[in-house]
Design a protein around this motif. Sequence first.
Motif, short mmCIF file in Angstrom:
data_model
loop_
_atom_site.label_atom_id
_atom_site.label_comp_id
_atom_site.label_asym_id
_atom_site.label_seq_id
_atom_site.Cartn_x
_atom_site.Cartn_y
_atom_site.Cartn_z
N ASP A 16 30.72 42.30 41.95
CA ASP A 16 31.62 41.50 41.11
C ASP A 16 32.84 41.05 41.91
O ASP A 16 33.86 41.73 41.97
CB ASP A 16 32.05 42.30 39.88
N HIS A 17 32.73 39.86 42.52
CA HIS A 17 33.82 39.41 43.39
C HIS A 17 35.06 38.98 42.61
O HIS A 17 36.13 38.87 43.18
CB HIS A 17 33.35 38.29 44.32
N TYR A 18 34.92 38.75 41.28
CA TYR A 18 36.12 38.51 40.47
C TYR A 18 37.04 39.73 40.52
O TYR A 18 38.25 39.63 40.74
CB TYR A 18 35.75 38.24 39.00
N LYS A 19 36.44 40.89 40.29
CA LYS A 19 37.22 42.15 40.32
C LYS A 19 37.73 42.43 41.73
O LYS A 19 38.87 42.87 41.92
CB LYS A 19 36.37 43.32 39.81
N TRP A 20 36.89 42.17 42.71
CA TRP A 20 37.29 42.45 44.10
C TRP A 20 38.52 41.64 44.50
O TRP A 20 39.43 42.17 45.15
CB TRP A 20 36.13 42.12 45.04
N ARG A 21 38.56 40.37 44.12
CA ARG A 21 39.72 39.54 44.46
C ARG A 21 41.00 40.09 43.85
O ARG A 21 42.06 40.11 44.49
CB ARG A 21 39.48 38.10 43.99
N ALA A 22 40.90 40.54 42.60
CA ALA A 22 42.07 41.11 41.94
C ALA A 22 42.55 42.37 42.65
O ALA A 22 43.75 42.58 42.85
CB ALA A 22 41.76 41.40 40.48
N PRO A 80 41.61 36.26 32.94
CA PRO A 80 40.46 36.54 32.06
C PRO A 80 39.83 37.90 32.30
O PRO A 80 39.17 38.44 31.40
CB PRO A 80 39.48 35.40 32.37
N LEU A 81 40.03 38.48 33.46
CA LEU A 81 39.50 39.82 33.71
C LEU A 81 39.99 40.84 32.69
O LEU A 81 39.25 41.77 32.34
CB LEU A 81 39.89 40.28 35.13
N TYR A 82 41.21 40.66 32.22
CA TYR A 82 41.76 41.62 31.25
C TYR A 82 40.98 41.54 29.94
O TYR A 82 40.62 42.57 29.35
CB TYR A 82 43.24 41.35 31.01
N HIS A 83 40.70 40.32 29.48
CA HIS A 83 39.90 40.15 28.27
C HIS A 83 38.47 40.64 28.48
O HIS A 83 37.91 41.38 27.67
CB HIS A 83 39.89 38.69 27.84
#
Length: 476
Positions: A65-71, A106-109
């Motif tokens: 999950d590169h969305y989480k990785w970037r964060a 959007p990761l929080y939602h």
Amino acid sequence: MNSTVLSKPTFLSEDFLLETDFSKLLYLDYASKQPIIDYHCHLSPHDIANNRKFNNISEIWLAGDHYKWRAMRTLGISEKYITGDATDQEKFQKWAETVPYTMRNPLYHWTHLELKRYFGIEELLSEKNAMGVYHEASTLLQSEEFHTQGLLKKMNVELVCSTDDPIDNLEYHKMAKNNKVKTLLFPAFRPDKAYTVESPSEYIKYLNSLTKASGVEIISYSDLLSALQHRVDFFDLNGCKLSDHGIEQLYFYPLGIYHIDTLFQRLISGKSLNQEEIRYFKFHTLYELSKMYHAKGWSQQFHLGALRNTNERMLRILGPDNGFDSIGDFSQARALGSFLNLLDSTDQLAKTILYNINPSDNEVMATMIGNFNDGSVKGKIQFGSGWWFLDQKDGMEKQINTLSNMGLLSCFVGMLTDSRSFLSFPRHEFFRRILCNLIGKDVEKGELPADEQWLGKLVSDISYHNAKAYFGFGEK
């Protein structure tokens, strides 16, 4: 001085993202009841067919999950806890520490929707409760209903399309069909490597694999097309209804401006092409593939505009698809229009979905589709849903509003996850709530009639029925 105590809305309540009573009605009575057709995702067919059990929540939620990785990288967390050799518990702990800092992303939602919808966990994730959530979710994942097929059933997923290279033998799609897996699994044809010719040595390796898969010895460009046609036929026999392409932009050249087999012979002799020759090769091969799709009655998807692998140091260390891509600012309109027109001129333009990653191209895409909707198919050419960096509230609202203003929202085939995670399906809920809220607010402002039956049909169609009809799943 008396103070007025204001009632505080509950986070992720039944009314989440729904600002009017009519919005709530549309979502709860119409959109939420529809099954999910996820016509573009990157889920593993192996994991679906074999009903994979995940050992813990990190395996299913953080891996890939590169969305989480970037964060996490933005917060200063070491790569050890992202893609490195830390334990799964340690990685989850670091993700939990990150979550409170993702507010308004959007990761929080998504994080809290997924915890709530799959595991019934309503706590806000943080470093304080990380291990409790880790153990509770990981324990649930051991039961049958939390294996991959159970997770799909829990979210009412009727059908998914994986993303598959032409060389894939589709054994797991066949296994899923033979085992009568409740969620239907279809392949989607992703031939990007067939025209990715920047590195001749890598391309030659791929051609060798394509030769083995197709049984066609590839020593000329016409052999390449024969091999690809063989694989298109094979995918079609196994239920495939659509293709997918991830490219910066569609190119267009007059046919024959370069001799295509001469370019091909240089490639297989290990010689590089210059930039214009590379672009011509991509254009010509996509053109030939698009005619194959039309002949089969497939749909084709073009994901346009991503600027990939911008961080060369991290590309060397971790490889591609690890979170170092961004929005690109490529010119799209003229070549895109010319490419579609070339196919349309001989009535060989397949049903097409155009996705853009750059929001400045919204109006380009929304007006382009109208040029080639010819009355033969409802919504033949589609402006695809907010993709990648745009599959968030603002991005979805802008895509819906632009399509509404310049096309027909009623013909839209709706949302997809484009995800590698079996926990990503609340994104369909997220989209449906946003859709219903926009329409409900228009009703409240008097900009649309309060016609529950018709507007209920409209959101039901966008949520499910349009995609089912458009792709023709289940048809012979």
